[in-house]
Design an enzyme around this catalytic site. Structure first.
Site, short mmCIF file in Angstrom:
data_model
loop_
_atom_site.label_atom_id
_atom_site.label_comp_id
_atom_site.label_asym_id
_atom_site.label_seq_id
_atom_site.Cartn_x
_atom_site.Cartn_y
_atom_site.Cartn_z
N LYS A 165 57.34 61.77 1.84
CA LYS A 165 58.27 61.12 3.27
C LYS A 165 58.26 59.59 1.93
CE LYS A 165 59.00 59.22 7.17
NZ LYS A 165 58.27 58.82 9.82
N SER A 176 62.22 59.68 12.45
CA SER A 176 62.29 59.31 11.69
C SER A 176 62.06 60.21 10.41
CB SER A 176 61.75 57.88 11.35
OG SER A 176 59.83 57.96 11.08
N SER A 204 57.83 60.38 15.68
CA SER A 204 59.07 60.36 14.23
C SER A 204 58.14 61.53 12.97
CB SER A 204 58.24 59.64 13.12
OG SER A 204 59.52 58.62 13.40
#
Lengths: 485, 490
Positions: free
Chosen positions: B77, B157, B181
């Site tokens: 990420k 997210s 997330s």
């Protein structure tokens, strides 16, 4: 100067509180491992945390915590077992995180007290409200470029102790005495070097005026007044300004003011309405700081003898006057020097006189303190010994001292080299006395006729003839007998 | 079988035996990523770096001890700082920012032999539940509704990470979870996502959104794979004062534990209004599977649940408003010059941040302001403590808590986007555990009527990821989730 101002409408009294920012003596910063040394090249003492790079986290420096505890204990203050680091949010280029990590609702140190000596010989206690730990900001350099501001982050993240006083001071002199005393304590503790000219101790002054006995008036805060002299000057100026406003029927606006070091005036920086909303909240990157008793006790045991205790001891054990004791303990280095001179055997009062009047007096002419002394404690002790065992007279001692001060040589060496050893041989003294009397038969007659004052003349002549080396007491004794016939 | 369809556990075995090389495995994924750029799952692809790392792993094959992820390529990420590789947090304000340091979590993965495929797309500064707030464009889910080719959101997210793992562009990916997330995008994408206990993984070098909530975790297609990854990522880090000095257990070993006799709590307050019948049915399926496996189902109460979202949307913005103050154009990232300092700040932050980030900074600044602080921030902290107490009370009568992961399946790009509140509701089941700092996992458990995956969430006691993994493995076994997305590397 008194803190009372006689205005055209009556008497006004100053009410003063001080916030002192003291840089913690430590090898690294409050929340990062970056090293600290004064005067490093710009941005050479900065690590990722200090520059607030993305994802960086603060880690509390335990040593700085110990230093704060030590300072708290030195101020006789409460040590809070639980304190909280909070974020003080504001934007400025020399504040890389966009917030300063500080303590707000829960400081590490609570109420304490500092005793200051007033000129009339009395002692006044000034309350300390709190002490908290916080990060210093970096420095913005506005004078390096025509249109740009440069930022030096070396100072960013260094540990500061903010020490807040109660509004207990009533004159500029009291404020000055408070700052000096606080600086002395910090230096004794080794928690801050107290060098105001290097910025390691900085002061904000809160001042209001009132009619004596009435409640406090509205105060103004004067930011960053960075010498004891300026603190006094800023207070005197600001007090007068406020009195002028008040006497013209005006009101004091609560505001932050700036001390102009060139014009020696205070100027408005921002009003209460323009004051920042710092949006304090507990820093979620740090846990509340919990102190255990064992650690506090360990720090307590490491405390040195502090100035007040030392002063009392110098008075009671060495029989010094409060004034002399006060001068000697004002700097830890002086007190240490003094006790090295004593070495447990020399006369404390004689040693104090030599140290204060001669040595500190001489150093002070050149703006120096004991650290710059050309005479070592051992050498000063040696001089005192030579005087005590009658090797030299007091007058000669002063000459020897001057030579020591100028050259750094030892007392005994100078006495030997210059042949200053005192004459204590009664035979030799008698010879000189006889010669002087022989030369001054007229004076002898006058003396014997009752003009006692002439005794001093004979002493002087004998001392002169002996090159100052004759033992004055022995001269007195022998002369008295001979003159009497 | 295609190399991109191997699980991490399978890959590790084949790599160790020499049946495949890391270079082969990595190259297959590099090609898959190239072929699936339409998903926009990556902000930066790092094929050269990946191949270099893979070849280095291959070169030391048979020499010395093997890391638990030796030769396994992963997506990272883009919130984790990676040394020498651009790290943006999905924000324009960090465009071009190349950290000279490596986050602790990714450093742990590289220590264990993992290979980096690239930096996965995400909501800007991890603020979002659909991956539409990224300055680098939205991520598309590899899933499609039956008979409907409209692109769907992958959740957020960590949308790029979840989409990449679901589409077989990576066998595993790192994520971060602040209010859901990891768990919500795992549910939307039909994969497994674990958020460990707050403090289990170091936050050092991970770009902060809300410091008291942010926690790194893992995505993979099996529970076992997430256990392998988390075992590598977790651990005490003296550089993070909130990381916990506890040994990291062998999570993989916990997978085989029986759930017989475990008490599974069903929070009655989670039957929220308007929850679809499908979600409710899935939840009851989950109960039944546990009961069949010998677990005991108990009803529990988490009475302050209904305040959780409101609490979260005070605490998280408050922290983010302060955390994002460092993006000021002075030292790194975007700088938009102005005639004076204030104008430079304003222009930089106005152009550098997107709408959702600005919204949260404004909310956070407001709730911390003088005069509002007590009513909002302090109150929220008190409620947060009550929510945490709800859980500790509940765990007196149960060992794990079972809930749906999200109130619905994935929605289409463009749906819900004009209503931030509706968007925030996505996190209604994940936020409470975040506020309490508890470990949570989402396991794919079924499909809705349009063929989209749905997830079930298990929440465990603090630092009891082992029981969470054991329960998740039982759920995985019972659910037999075999559906695959429509868009997938072969």
């Amino acid at each position: 100067m008194s803190g009372i101002i006689e205005g055209s409408t009556g008497t006004w009294e100053m009410v003063i509180g001080l916030e002192v920012h003291a840089q913690v003596t430590a090898n690294s910063k409050l929340f990062s491992g970056a090293p600290i040394t004064f005067g490093g090249e710009p941005n050479t003492q900065v690590n990722l945390v200090d520059a607030a790079m993305p994802g960086m986290l603060p880690v509390l420096n335990d040593y700085c915590v110990e230093q704060a505890i030590k300072t708290g204990l030195g101020l006789g203050a409460e040590i809070n077992r639980l304190s909280v680091f909070e974020r003080k949010n504001y934007f400025y280029p020399d504040l890389p995180q966009g917030y300063q990590i500080s303590q707000y609702a829960h400081p590490i140190v609570g109420k304490g007290e500092i005793e200051i000596d007033l000129p009339d010989g009395t002692v006044k206690a000034i309350g300390v409200t709190r002490l908290h730990l916080e990060q210093d900001a970096g420095k913005s350099l506005h004078d390096q470029h025509a249109s740009k501001t440069f930022v030096d982050l070396n100072r960013s993240g260094q540990a500061l102790m903010e020490i807040v006083s109660e509004p207990d001071m009533r004159s500029a002199d009291e404020a000055a005495a408070y700052v000096r005393k606080l600086r002395t304590i910090l230096r004794y503790l080794g928690t801050c070097d107290g060098n105001m000219d290097e910025g390691s101790m900085r002061c904000d002054v809160n001042l209001s005026m009132r009619r004596p006995g009435e409640p406090f008036g509205t105060r103004c805060e004067i930011k960053n007044v960075n010498s004891v002299r300026y603190i006094q000057a800023a207070i005197e100026y600001e007090a007068r300004r406020q009195v002028d406003v008040l006497e013209e029927g005006g009101k004091i606006a609560q505001e932050t003011r700036q001390w102009d070091t060139r014009q020696h005036v205070t100027r408005s920086m921002r009003s209460k309405e323009e004051a920042f909303d710092y949006r304090y909240f507990p820093d979620p990157d740090l846990l509340p700081l919990e102190l255990d008793e064992a650690m506090i006790e360990r720090v307590r045991h490491s405390l040195p003898e502090l100035p007040d205790a030392k002063k009392k001891r110098f008075i009671s054990v060495y029989g010094l006057s409060p004034y002399d004791a006060g001068v000697l303990v004002a700097e830890q280095t002086r007190a240490e020097f003094y006790e090295r001179v004593l070495a447990g055997k020399r006369d404390p009062k004689v040693a104090a006189n030599w140290l204060i009047t001669e040595l500190l007096g001489g150093l002070n002419k050149g703006g120096h303190d004991i650290d710059a002394s050309p005479i070592s404690a051992d050498n000063l002790g040696e001089l005192i010994d030579l005087l005590a065992d009658n090797t030299i007279s007091g007058r000669i001692a002063k000459d020897v001292f001057a030579e020591m001060f100028a050259t750094g040589k030892g007392a005994a060496a100078i006495v030997e080299e210059k042949g200053l050893r005192q004459v204590t041989d009664t035979g030799a003294i008698d010879v000189v006395i006889d010669a002087v009397i022989a030369k001054n038969q007229d004076k002898l007659a006058e003396y014997r006729a009752g003009k006692d004052k002439l005794f001093g003349f004979f002493v002087g002549q004998v001392m002169k003839e002996s090159g100052g080396k004759a033992n004055p007491a022995m001269v007195n004794q022998a002369l008295k007998a001979k003159l009497a016939g | 079988m295609s190399l991109t369809h191997l699980t991490i556990a399978e890959s590790v075995k084949k790599l160790e035996s020499g049946e495949i090389s890391s270079a082969e495995l990595t190259e297959a994924h590099v090609r898959a990523i190239e072929g699936a750029r339409a998903l926009n799952a990556f902000i930066v692809e790092t094929p050269e770096l990946a191949m270099d790392q893979a070849r280095a792993v291959d070169a030391r094959h048979g020499k010395g001890e093997r890391g638990v992820l030796e030769g396994v390529p992963l997506a990272i990420k883009d919130l984790f700082c990676t040394k020498g590789v651009q790290t943006t947090a999905g924000s324009k304000i960090l465009e071009g920012f190349v950290p000279p340091y490596e986050s602790t979590v990714t450093a742990n993965l590289w220590r264990d032999g993992a290979v980096m495929l690239g930096k996965a797309n995400l909501d800007e500064f991890a603020m979002g539940s659909s991956n539409i707030t990224s300055a680098y464009g939205p991520v598309e889910s590899p899933w499609r509704r039956q008979g409907d080719n409209r692109p769907l959101v992958p959740g957020g997210s960590s949308g790029g990470s979840a989409a990449a793992v679901a589409a077989r562009l990576a066998p595993g990916a790192t994520g971060t979870d602040t209010g859901g997330s990891i768990r919500q995008p795992a549910a939307f994408c039909g994969i497994v996502g674990i958020k460990p206990t707050y403090g289990r993984c170091s936050r050092w070098g991970t770009i902060a959104f809300a410091s008291s909530l942010d926690q790194a975790g893992a995505f993979a297609r099996t529970v076992e794979d997430t256990a392998i990854m988390l075992g590598s990522m977790a651990g005490y880090d003296p550089q993070d004062s909130t990381s916990i000095d506890l040994p990291v257990p062998d999570y993989r070993a916990a997978l085989g534990r029986s759930v017989k006799g475990l008490r599974i709590g069903i929070p009655k307050e989670y039957r929220v209004d308007g929850m679809s019948g499908e979600i409710d049915k899935l939840w009851r399926d989950g109960e039944a599977w546990f009961r069949d496996a010998g677990a005991e189902i108990v009803e529990i109460s988490l009475p302050h649940t209904r305040y959780a979202l409101a609490t979260y949307y005070i605490v998280a913005p408050a922290e983010c408003s302060s955390n994002l103050a460092r993006y000021d154009g002075v030292r790194y990232g975007l700088r938009v010059p102005g005639k004076d300092l204030t104008e430079q700040y304003e222009a930089t932050r106005a152009q550098g941040f997107g709408a959702e980030v600005k919204r949260r900074i404004l909310i956070g600044t407001y709730v911390l302001s003088a005069g509002y602080f007590d009513a909002y921030y302090i109150k929220a902290q008190k409620v947060r403590a009550l929510i945490a107490r709800d859980f500790s009370n509940a765990f007196k009568s149960c060992d794990l808590i079972l809930t749906p992961t999200a109130p619905s399946a994935a929605f289409a790009l463009g749906e819900k986007t004009d209503d931030p509140i509706a968007m925030y509701l996505n996190d209604v089941f994940t936020v409470p555990a975040s506020l309490a700092g508890l470990p949570g996992i989402s396991v794919p458990a079924g499909l809705d009527s349009s063929g989209l995956p749905l997830g079930l969430q298990l929440i465990g006691r603090p630092f009891d990821e082992e029981t969470v993994f054991a329960g998740a493995a039982a759920l995985e076994k019972a659910a037999v989730f075999t559906a695959v997305p429509q868009i997938m590397a072969v």
